[in-house]
Scaffold this motif. Structure first.
Motif, PDB file in Angstrom:
ATOM      1  N   GLU A 203       0.829  -1.212   0.000  1.00 41.04           N
ATOM      2  CA  GLU A 203       0.000   0.000   0.000  1.00 41.04           C
ATOM      3  C   GLU A 203       0.858   1.254   0.000  1.00 41.04           C
ATOM      4  O   GLU A 203       0.574   2.219  -0.712  1.00 41.04           O
ATOM      5  N   GLU A 204       1.924   1.260   0.815  1.00 38.96           N
ATOM      6  CA  GLU A 204       2.833   2.405   0.842  1.00 38.96           C
ATOM      7  C   GLU A 204       3.480   2.607  -0.530  1.00 38.96           C
ATOM      8  O   GLU A 204       3.644   3.736  -0.992  1.00 38.96           O
ATOM      9  N   SER A 205       3.828   1.520  -1.186  1.00 42.90           N
ATOM     10  CA  SER A 205       4.458   1.609  -2.504  1.00 42.90           C
ATOM     11  C   SER A 205       3.513   2.228  -3.526  1.00 42.90           C
ATOM     12  O   SER A 205       3.927   2.986  -4.407  1.00 42.90           O
ATOM     13  N   ASN A 206       2.237   1.906  -3.413  1.00 42.67           N
ATOM     14  CA  ASN A 206       1.265   2.432  -4.366  1.00 42.67           C
ATOM     15  C   ASN A 206       0.930   3.894  -4.113  1.00 42.67           C
ATOM     16  O   ASN A 206       0.403   4.573  -4.995  1.00 42.67           O
ATOM     17  N   SER A 207       1.256   4.394  -2.918  1.00 43.80           N
ATOM     18  CA  SER A 207       0.878   5.769  -2.584  1.00 43.80           C
ATOM     19  C   SER A 207       2.067   6.727  -2.583  1.00 43.80           C
ATOM     20  O   SER A 207       1.905   7.912  -2.365  1.00 43.80           O
ATOM     21  N   VAL A 212       8.803   0.729  -3.116  1.00 46.60           N
ATOM     22  CA  VAL A 212       9.397  -0.223  -2.181  1.00 46.60           C
ATOM     23  C   VAL A 212       9.187  -1.621  -2.741  1.00 46.60           C
ATOM     24  O   VAL A 212      10.109  -2.408  -2.878  1.00 46.60           O
ATOM     25  N   ILE A 213       7.927  -1.899  -3.067  1.00 48.27           N
ATOM     26  CA  ILE A 213       7.579  -3.140  -3.761  1.00 48.27           C
ATOM     27  C   ILE A 213       7.064  -2.722  -5.127  1.00 48.27           C
ATOM     28  O   ILE A 213       6.160  -1.895  -5.230  1.00 48.27           O
ATOM     29  N   PRO A 214       7.640  -3.252  -6.212  1.00 44.76           N
ATOM     30  CA  PRO A 214       7.294  -2.794  -7.564  1.00 44.76           C
ATOM     31  C   PRO A 214       5.794  -2.836  -7.850  1.00 44.76           C
ATOM     32  O   PRO A 214       5.080  -3.722  -7.371  1.00 44.76           O
ATOM     33  N   LYS A 215       5.339  -1.871  -8.626  1.00 46.38           N
ATOM     34  CA  LYS A 215       3.923  -1.772  -8.998  1.00 46.38           C
ATOM     35  C   LYS A 215       3.452  -3.066  -9.643  1.00 46.38           C
ATOM     36  O   LYS A 215       4.147  -3.693 -10.429  1.00 46.38           O
ATOM     37  N   GLY A 216       2.229  -3.459  -9.305  1.00 40.97           N
ATOM     38  CA  GLY A 216       1.631  -4.660  -9.884  1.00 40.97           C
ATOM     39  C   GLY A 216       1.963  -5.936  -9.146  1.00 40.97           C
ATOM     40  O   GLY A 216       1.378  -6.988  -9.424  1.00 40.97           O
TER      41      GLY A 216
END
Length: 298
Positions: A203-207, A212-216
Motif C-alpha cells: 500500500e505504501e508503494s502504491n501511494s 518499495v515493492i514494484p507496482k503490480g
C-alpha cells in the motif's frame, strides 16, 4: 428337536437381515458447531456437539434440533425458545429455507431475535454445500430492526479484531537508509501480522513516488517456518523492478527489516511464483535474508 432348530434358524435370519438393513442406512456421525451468545448477549461463540444422520435433510434437521435444545452451559445463552418447532426445512440448490413456529419470536427483543437469526444461519452455513439461509416464521418473512424483511442470509463474520501497532521500514528520499514508520492496523482472529505487514508495504508503494515493492506485485502466499518468513510474490516483483543496487537493497531490506520486527521472525526467504531464484539483480536470492541494522537511519 427339529422344530426347535428351525425356530432358532429363523430368529438368527431375522436378526442378521435386520442388522444388515441398519448398516445399509449408512448412518454417519459428525462433530458440528452450534452457535450461541455468551451469558450477557454481547458476543456469539460456538460449542461442538456430535450428530448422527443418514442423509443431508436429516443432517440439517438434527443440527437445528441440537441448536434448539440449548448450549448445556452456564456461560452461553439460549436465544431460541426450546418450544420452537421446525415447520419446513427445504434445501434448493445451495440455499436452505427454514420455517419456524411462532415460538421462534420469543423472546421478542430485537437483540435476541437478531442473535437467534445469526446462530441459525451460522450453524447451517458451516456445511460446505450450504451458502445461504432464508428464515421465515409460520410462512412470513422476519423483519429486521431497520424495518426491512430479511432475505437470504449468508454466514456472519464473527471473528473478533484487535488493533496493534507495527513498525515498517521505508527508504529515505535518497534511497540510502531505511526510516521506521509506526502504523496502527486491525488484525482479525486467524490473520497473520506478517502478511498484514507485506500488504502495508504494498500500500505504501502504491501511494508514494518510490517503489518499495514494484507496482503490480501481488502477494501469492505468506507462511512462517522455523522463524523464517516465506514470502511468495508474483513475477511483477522481478519484472517491474527499476533495478540498481540501491533500489534492490531498499526493496529487500524494507521487507526484511519490517518482518524481523516480529519476535518470532529472524529471516526472510523470497519466492517468485512459488520458486526460488538464484539471483535478484545484484543479490543472491535463494537463501533467507537476515536483518540489516546498519541500513536503519541513525
Amino acid at each position: 428337536m427339529k422344530k426347535l432348530n428351525i425356530f432358532i434358524f429363523l430368529l438368527t435370519f431375522i436378526f442378521v437381515t435386520t442388522g444388515c438393513n441398519v448398516t445399509a442406512k449408512n448412518v454417519k456421525k459428525e462433530e458440528i458447531k452450534l452457535y450461541y451468545a455468551n451469558s450477557d448477549n454481547t458476543r456469539i461463540q460456538w460449542v461442538t456437539r456430535p450428530i448422527n444422520y443418514s442423509n443431508e435433510d436429516e443432517k440439517y434437521a438434527n443440527a437445528l434440533k441440537e441448536l434448539i435444545n440449548g448450549p448445556y452451559s452456564s456461560d452461553s445463552t439460549r436465544n431460541i425458545s426450546e418450544n420452537t418447532k421446525v415447520l419446513v426445512l427445504q434445501k434448493n440448490d445451495d440455499i436452505i429455507h427454514v420455517d419456524f413456529s411462532k415460538e421462534f419470536l420469543s423472546p421478542s427483543t430485537d437483540i435476541s431475535q437478531t442473535i437467534a437469526i445469526i446462530t441459525v444461519t451460522n450453524t447451517l452455513t458451516q456445511f460446505d454445500e450450504v451458502k445461504g439461509v432464508r428464515i421465515t416464521v409460520e410462512g412470513k418473512a422476519m423483519i429486521s430492526p431497520q424495518g426491512q424483511p430479511y432475505d437470504v442470509l449468508t454466514e456472519f463474520d464473527l471473528s473478533e479484531s484487535r488493533k496493534v501497532n507495527i513498525k515498517i521500514y521505508l527508504p529515505d528520499e535518497n534511497a540510502q537508509y531505511l526510516i521506521p514508520k509506526i502504523k496502527e492496523i486491525e488484525i482479525k482472529e486467524g490473520e497473520s501480522i506478517g502478511e498484514k505487514i507485506i500488504y502495508e508495504l504494498i500500500e505504501e508503494s502504491n501511494s508514494q513516488d518510490y517503489n518499495v515493492i514494484p507496482k503490480g506485485t501481488e502477494l501469492i502466499a505468506y507462511s512462517e517456518e522455523n522463524k523464517i518468513a516465506i514470502v511468495n510474490f508474483s513475477h511483477d516483483f522481478v519484472n517491474n523492478h527499476s533495478g540498481g543496487t540501491a533500489g534492490e537493497t531498499m526493496t529487500i531490506y524494507s521487507i526484511v527489516n519490517s518482518l524481523t520486527e516480529l519476535e518470532n521472525i529472524t529471516g526472510v526467504l523470497f519466492l517468485i511464483e512459488g520458486q526460488r531464484r538464484e539471483d535478484f539483480g545484484h543479490f543472491s536470492f535463494n537463501e533467507p535474508f537476515r536483518r540489516a541494522e546498519n541500513l536503519i537511519k541513525p
